[in-house]
Write a protein that holds these residues in place. Structure first.
Motif, PDB file in Angstrom:
ATOM      1  N   PRO A  76       8.023  10.573  -2.335  1.00  0.00           N
ATOM      2  CA  PRO A  76       7.515  10.477  -3.712  1.00  0.00           C
ATOM      3  C   PRO A  76       6.122  11.085  -3.875  1.00  0.00           C
ATOM      4  CG  PRO A  76       7.151   8.402  -2.597  1.00  0.00           C
ATOM      5  CD  PRO A  76       7.866   9.292  -1.603  1.00  0.00           C
ATOM      6  N   GLU A  77       5.694  11.866  -2.895  1.00  0.00           N
ATOM      7  CA  GLU A  77       4.316  12.365  -2.840  1.00  0.00           C
ATOM      8  C   GLU A  77       3.882  13.131  -4.090  1.00  0.00           C
ATOM      9  OE1 GLU A  77       1.567  15.039   0.217  1.00  0.00           O
ATOM     10  OE2 GLU A  77       3.671  14.664   0.670  1.00  0.00           O
ATOM     11  N   PHE A  78       4.686  14.085  -4.532  1.00  0.00           N
ATOM     12  CA  PHE A  78       4.237  14.952  -5.633  1.00  0.00           C
ATOM     13  C   PHE A  78       3.987  14.174  -6.924  1.00  0.00           C
ATOM     14  CE2 PHE A  78       6.276  19.113  -3.798  1.00  0.00           C
ATOM     15  CZ  PHE A  78       5.537  18.939  -2.643  1.00  0.00           C
ATOM     16  N   PRO A  79       4.951  13.359  -7.399  1.00  0.00           N
ATOM     17  CA  PRO A  79       4.671  12.617  -8.627  1.00  0.00           C
ATOM     18  C   PRO A  79       3.571  11.566  -8.461  1.00  0.00           C
ATOM     19  CG  PRO A  79       6.805  11.972  -7.723  1.00  0.00           C
ATOM     20  CD  PRO A  79       6.356  13.173  -6.965  1.00  0.00           C
ATOM     21  N   MET A  80       3.439  10.976  -7.269  1.00  0.00           N
ATOM     22  CA  MET A  80       2.363   9.996  -7.062  1.00  0.00           C
ATOM     23  C   MET A  80       0.994  10.673  -7.164  1.00  0.00           C
ATOM     24  SD  MET A  80       3.870   7.354  -4.168  1.00  0.00           S
ATOM     25  CE  MET A  80       2.592   6.098  -4.386  1.00  0.00           C
ATOM     26  N   LYS A  81       0.917  11.903  -6.699  1.00  0.00           N
ATOM     27  CA  LYS A  81      -0.353  12.632  -6.809  1.00  0.00           C
ATOM     28  C   LYS A  81      -0.671  12.969  -8.272  1.00  0.00           C
ATOM     29  CE  LYS A  81      -0.799  14.365  -2.136  1.00  0.00           C
ATOM     30  NZ  LYS A  81      -0.722  15.491  -1.191  1.00  0.00           N
ATOM     31  N   ARG A  82       0.343  13.168  -9.072  1.00  0.00           N
ATOM     32  CA  ARG A  82       0.106  13.385 -10.518  1.00  0.00           C
ATOM     33  C   ARG A  82      -0.463  12.116 -11.154  1.00  0.00           C
ATOM     34  NH1 ARG A  82       5.757  15.870 -12.472  1.00  0.00           N
ATOM     35  NH2 ARG A  82       4.798  15.632 -14.544  1.00  0.00           N
ATOM     36  N   GLU A 110      19.763   8.983   3.796  1.00  0.00           N
ATOM     37  CA  GLU A 110      19.125   8.174   2.742  1.00  0.00           C
ATOM     38  C   GLU A 110      18.383   7.041   3.447  1.00  0.00           C
ATOM     39  OE1 GLU A 110      20.389   5.058  -0.837  1.00  0.00           O
ATOM     40  OE2 GLU A 110      21.840   6.531  -0.126  1.00  0.00           O
ATOM     41  N   PHE A 111      17.074   6.969   3.232  1.00  0.00           N
ATOM     42  CA  PHE A 111      16.320   5.905   3.894  1.00  0.00           C
ATOM     43  C   PHE A 111      15.208   5.405   2.977  1.00  0.00           C
ATOM     44  CE2 PHE A 111      14.528   9.958   5.123  1.00  0.00           C
ATOM     45  CZ  PHE A 111      13.147   9.779   5.242  1.00  0.00           C
ATOM     46  N   THR A 112      14.505   4.374   3.416  1.00  0.00           N
ATOM     47  CA  THR A 112      13.518   3.716   2.555  1.00  0.00           C
ATOM     48  C   THR A 112      12.111   3.998   3.059  1.00  0.00           C
ATOM     49  OG1 THR A 112      15.116   1.954   2.155  1.00  0.00           O
ATOM     50  CG2 THR A 112      12.851   1.553   1.450  1.00  0.00           C
ATOM     51  N   MET A 113      11.245   4.398   2.126  1.00  0.00           N
ATOM     52  CA  MET A 113       9.881   4.767   2.478  1.00  0.00           C
ATOM     53  C   MET A 113       8.875   3.917   1.713  1.00  0.00           C
ATOM     54  SD  MET A 113       8.204   8.594   2.260  1.00  0.00           S
ATOM     55  CE  MET A 113       9.141   9.251   3.649  1.00  0.00           C
ATOM     56  N   LEU A 114       7.815   3.554   2.415  1.00  0.00           N
ATOM     57  CA  LEU A 114       6.626   2.977   1.781  1.00  0.00           C
ATOM     58  C   LEU A 114       5.568   4.068   1.788  1.00  0.00           C
ATOM     59  CD1 LEU A 114       4.564   0.765   0.854  1.00  0.00           C
ATOM     60  CD2 LEU A 114       4.260   0.244   3.289  1.00  0.00           C
ATOM     61  N   GLU A 115       5.080   4.425   0.623  1.00  0.00           N
ATOM     62  CA  GLU A 115       4.035   5.457   0.542  1.00  0.00           C
ATOM     63  C   GLU A 115       2.869   4.898  -0.259  1.00  0.00           C
ATOM     64  OE1 GLU A 115       3.802  10.242  -0.382  1.00  0.00           O
ATOM     65  OE2 GLU A 115       5.556   9.318   0.516  1.00  0.00           O
ATOM     66  N   TRP A 116       1.645   5.100   0.253  1.00  0.00           N
ATOM     67  CA  TRP A 116       0.487   4.635  -0.514  1.00  0.00           C
ATOM     68  C   TRP A 116      -0.692   5.582  -0.389  1.00  0.00           C
ATOM     69  CZ3 TRP A 116       1.310   2.220   4.257  1.00  0.00           C
ATOM     70  CH2 TRP A 116       0.208   1.905   5.048  1.00  0.00           C
ATOM     71  N   TYR A 117      -1.537   5.564  -1.434  1.00  0.00           N
ATOM     72  CA  TYR A 117      -2.696   6.467  -1.543  1.00  0.00           C
ATOM     73  C   TYR A 117      -3.936   5.656  -1.845  1.00  0.00           C
ATOM     74  CZ  TYR A 117       0.637  10.247  -1.488  1.00  0.00           C
ATOM     75  OH  TYR A 117       1.631  11.103  -1.090  1.00  0.00           O
ATOM     76  N   ARG A 118      -5.023   6.034  -1.143  1.00  0.00           N
ATOM     77  CA  ARG A 118      -6.284   5.319  -1.238  1.00  0.00           C
ATOM     78  C   ARG A 118      -7.424   6.258  -1.613  1.00  0.00           C
ATOM     79  NH1 ARG A 118      -7.671   0.259  -1.817  1.00  0.00           N
ATOM     80  NH2 ARG A 118      -6.943  -1.194  -0.239  1.00  0.00           N
ATOM     81  N   SER A 297      -6.947   9.618   0.921  1.00  0.00           N
ATOM     82  CA  SER A 297      -6.012   9.728   2.033  1.00  0.00           C
ATOM     83  C   SER A 297      -4.717   9.052   1.609  1.00  0.00           C
ATOM     84  CB  SER A 297      -6.586   9.092   3.295  1.00  0.00           C
ATOM     85  OG  SER A 297      -6.958   7.755   3.054  1.00  0.00           O
ATOM     86  N   GLY A 298      -3.622   9.529   2.190  1.00  0.00           N
ATOM     87  CA  GLY A 298      -2.317   8.970   1.840  1.00  0.00           C
ATOM     88  C   GLY A 298      -1.420   8.886   3.056  1.00  0.00           C
ATOM     89  N   ILE A 299      -0.450   7.987   2.992  1.00  0.00           N
ATOM     90  CA  ILE A 299       0.426   7.764   4.145  1.00  0.00           C
ATOM     91  C   ILE A 299       1.840   7.408   3.696  1.00  0.00           C
ATOM     92  CG2 ILE A 299      -0.360   5.347   4.284  1.00  0.00           C
ATOM     93  CD1 ILE A 299       0.020   5.588   7.371  1.00  0.00           C
TER      94      ILE A 299
END
Length: 327
Positions: A76-82, A110-118, A297-299
């Motif tokens: 989900p990186e691209f929309p989260m950066k928006r 198909e798998f589950t990801m936790l993504e977060w940005y600080r 930073s993001g992970i």
């Protein structure tokens, strides 16, 4: 007469379903205590990851009557950066992501990801926060053991006695052949590096304690900044986390230069063309957002793999209900 499947039951136990629910509760509590907002973004997008090593799954759908090809997200990186560029502040998301034909002991497409940005948090700060999250989620497995930091270069040198930042294509090829890996990968230096890493470095990482692997070769920067390490060599400002030979997460000091990122996307697609892979449309919304993004930073952390570690399981099928073969 239609073929009837042999069983309707999940490949994981009911205990694994309960463990997943508890894990998500812990994660949400962890971020709530830190005022990190949970968000949701689309699973389908008109653009996808251009990375040569990622295979997006294309999907066709109509928008206002017009048929268009879109892509299931690999992250989900691209929309989260928006959202970050629009002033969201610190955010996280738990979501499904998709990567074509990735199946095996550690993979399901198909798998589950936790993504977060600080925002305003550097990689060292993000490592500290990630270590705290691992402590919350894996206390029963890790006990008092704390993660440590190891550079990609030193991990390679310790195990293979070569510096991957300086090694020539011939050195990497010769090392692979000497160790019995006789695949012909042409003149792809990075492919040989990855071959050696996946066979001789990765399987040994994180057994005594979780390890933060840092300072990757600059060609592996992806969406991270490039910096100079303590030896004066160019490296990617990113880290990965390994526990018991399993890669759990991938983090970046996020690149904010739209021109540099556009050039990386273009180089990816040129390489895709060379390899006979489909060209992926560039996300122009992301490039427009980048100059407005805060330093951050993001992970991205694989939750199925985290659950594998938490439950001491060796196959991803043991922690997901219905893998691709029986979905």
């Amino acid at each position: 007469m239609s073929h009837q499947p042999s069983t309707f039951q999940p490949t994981c136990s009911i205990a694994a379903l309960q463990a997943r629910a508890t894990l998500y509760q812990k994660i949400r509590q962890f971020f709530a205590e830190r005022q990190v907002m949970e968000v949701e973004t689309p699973t389908l997008s008109q653009a996808g990851a251009t990375d040569v090593h990622l295979a997006s799954i294309p999907v066709q759908r109509h928008i206002h009557g017009k048929l268009s090809t879109q892509y299931l997200q690999t992250s989900p990186e691209f929309p989260m950066k928006r959202l970050l560029a629009s002033g969201s502040g610190a955010i996280y998301q738990i979501c499904k992501v998709f990567r074509d034909d990735e199946h095996g002991r550690k993979h399901n497409s198909e798998f589950t990801m936790l993504e977060w940005y600080r925002p305003k948090l550097d990689l060292k700060g993000l490592m500290h926060e990630t270590a705290e999250l691992l402590e919350v989620c894996l206390a029963h497995r890790l006990g008092e053991v704390r993660p440590y930091i190891l550079s990609y270069k030193h991990a390679f040198q310790d195990r293979l006695d070569i510096n991957p930042l300086q090694a020539s294509l011939k050195q990497l090829k010769d090392t692979a052949h000497r160790l019995g890996l006789n695949l012909d990968l042409g003149d792809d230096r990075l492919a040989y590096m990855d071959l050696l890493f996946s066979h001789f470095v990765e399987p040994s990482l994180g057994f005594d304690a979780p390890v933060f692997l840092t300072d990757f070769p600059p060609e592996m920067a992806s969406l991270a900044k490039v910096k100079t390490d303590d030896d004066g060599e160019q490296v990617a400002a990113r880290f990965e986390i390994y526990i018991e030979g399993l890669e759990l997460a991938n983090a970046y000091d996020e690149l904010l230069d739209a021109e540099v990122l556009a050039a990386r996307f273009e180089a990816d697609n040129l390489e895709r063309t060379k390899q006979g892979l489909p060209v992926i449309p560039t996300d122009q919304y992301l490039l427009s957002a980048l100059p407005h993004m805060p330093e951050c930073s993001g992970i991205a952390l694989g939750l199925d793999r985290l659950l594998m570690v938490a439950m001491n399981q060796v196959k991803i099928d043991q922690v997901i209900a219905f893998p691709a073969e029986i979905a």
